[in-house]
Design an enzyme around this catalytic site. Structure first.
Site, PDB file in Angstrom:
ATOM      1  CG  LEU A 202      -2.104  -0.871   1.343  1.00  0.00           C
ATOM      2  CD1 LEU A 202      -2.810  -0.639   2.679  1.00  0.00           C
ATOM      3  CD2 LEU A 202      -3.071  -0.636   0.196  1.00  0.00           C
ATOM      4  CG  ASP A 203       0.250   4.425  -2.782  1.00  0.00           C
ATOM      5  OD1 ASP A 203       0.990   3.573  -3.307  1.00  0.00           O
ATOM      6  OD2 ASP A 203      -0.590   5.087  -3.408  1.00  0.00           O
ATOM      7  NE  ARG A 204       6.163   8.037   3.291  1.00  0.00           N
ATOM      8  CZ  ARG A 204       7.247   8.004   4.084  1.00  0.00           C
ATOM      9  NH1 ARG A 204       7.103   8.102   5.388  1.00  0.00           N
ATOM     10  NH2 ARG A 204       8.438   7.879   3.559  1.00  0.00           N
TER      11      ARG A 204
ATOM     12  NE  ARG B 287      -1.861   9.053  -3.986  1.00  0.00           N
ATOM     13  CZ  ARG B 287      -0.666   9.162  -3.420  1.00  0.00           C
ATOM     14  NH1 ARG B 287       0.009   8.070  -3.071  1.00  0.00           N
ATOM     15  NH2 ARG B 287      -0.145  10.344  -3.201  1.00  0.00           N
TER      16      ARG B 287
ATOM     17  CG  ASN C 230       1.173   6.332  -6.812  1.00  0.00           C
ATOM     18  OD1 ASN C 230       2.114   7.048  -7.138  1.00  0.00           O
ATOM     19  ND2 ASN C 230       1.146   5.743  -5.630  1.00  0.00           N
TER      20      ASN C 230
END
Length: 237
Positions: A72-74, A171, A168
């Site tokens: 997962l993204d930060r 997003r 990403n």
């Protein structure tokens, strides 16, 4: 379902919660702001490092190692699966097309269509910024399905079915639609400062790598997201 004592979980950083554990897998709810794995600039403050420490010191079921299955993204919170053996990792990844991940997000503005699928080829430039392209030779075909759950004057609460799992992806696709995720500093244009990005991986469905049992796990929706739209209810399955 494994029950955890304070002794077990005292090795975990604040906000990192174990939601399922057995001899083969470890599933956690990752807080926003915590990396999944190390980067060039951050080596130790990661979910992987914390859980490695946990299985070495706090888990009686441990084989003393964990293996990364996905990321997962930060800035994204929510469900992450780790494997406790390399065999479990390989089986989970081999069957990843059977895995269904759902996200919840709050975006800016109101959408014209209450539901739909966003499709583009996603590529990444040298600055590590992902972008959509029409050239299939440059990017990977990516699909994001969405459904509007609730709208307010300024925001929309969106349920997201991630049909492909590119970096990403959600997003970039939401930014392409002119509805960037609230608090997204990389792909949004927020003038206001938010405490976090409003994207959360809230549920996952997958076959257990060894028993074949259908696993469905979900988390609570973070208060920050519910607060932006004044609360909501929906069927997560």
């Amino acid at each position: 379902m494994t029950k955890f004592s304070k002794t077990n979980t005292r090795f975990l950083p604040k906000g990192l919660i174990i939601i399922y554990e057995d001899n083969d897998i470890l599933v956690v709810d990752k807080p926003a702001g915590l990396l999944t794995i190390a980067t060039d600039s951050e080596k130790t403050k990661t979910a992987y490092a914390a859980l490695t420490d946990y299985v070495k010191k706090g888990s009686i079921q441990s084989k003393k190692r964990i293996f990364i299955v996905h990321r997962l993204d930060r800035d994204t919170s929510g469900i992450l699966i780790f494997a406790k053996t390399e065999d479990a990792k390989l089986k989970l990844q081999a069957d990843w097309d059977k895995t269904k991940k759902k996200y919840i997000a709050v975006t800016h503005g109101n959408w014209d269509k209450p539901s739909g699928t966003i499709t583009s080829y996603l590529a990444e430039n040298k600055a590590q910024v992902v972008y959509s392209t029409k050239d299939p030779s440059l990017g990977k075909l990516s699909h994001t399905s969405y459904k509007v759950i609730k709208e307010t004057k300024n925001y929309s609460l969106i349920e997201v079915d991630l049909l492909t799992g590119r970096k990403n992806q959600i997003r970039v696709h939401f930014s392409d639609e002119k509805h960037p995720i609230v608090g997204d500093k990389k792909y949004g244009e927020d003038e206001k400062s938010y405490i976090r990005m409003a994207l959360h991986s809230y549920s996952i469905f997958f076959p257990h790598p060894f028993t074949g049992k259908e696993m469905f796990l979900e988390t609570d929706i973070p208060v920050f997201l519910t607060g932006l739209v004044g609360g909501f209810e929906f069927d997560s399955k």
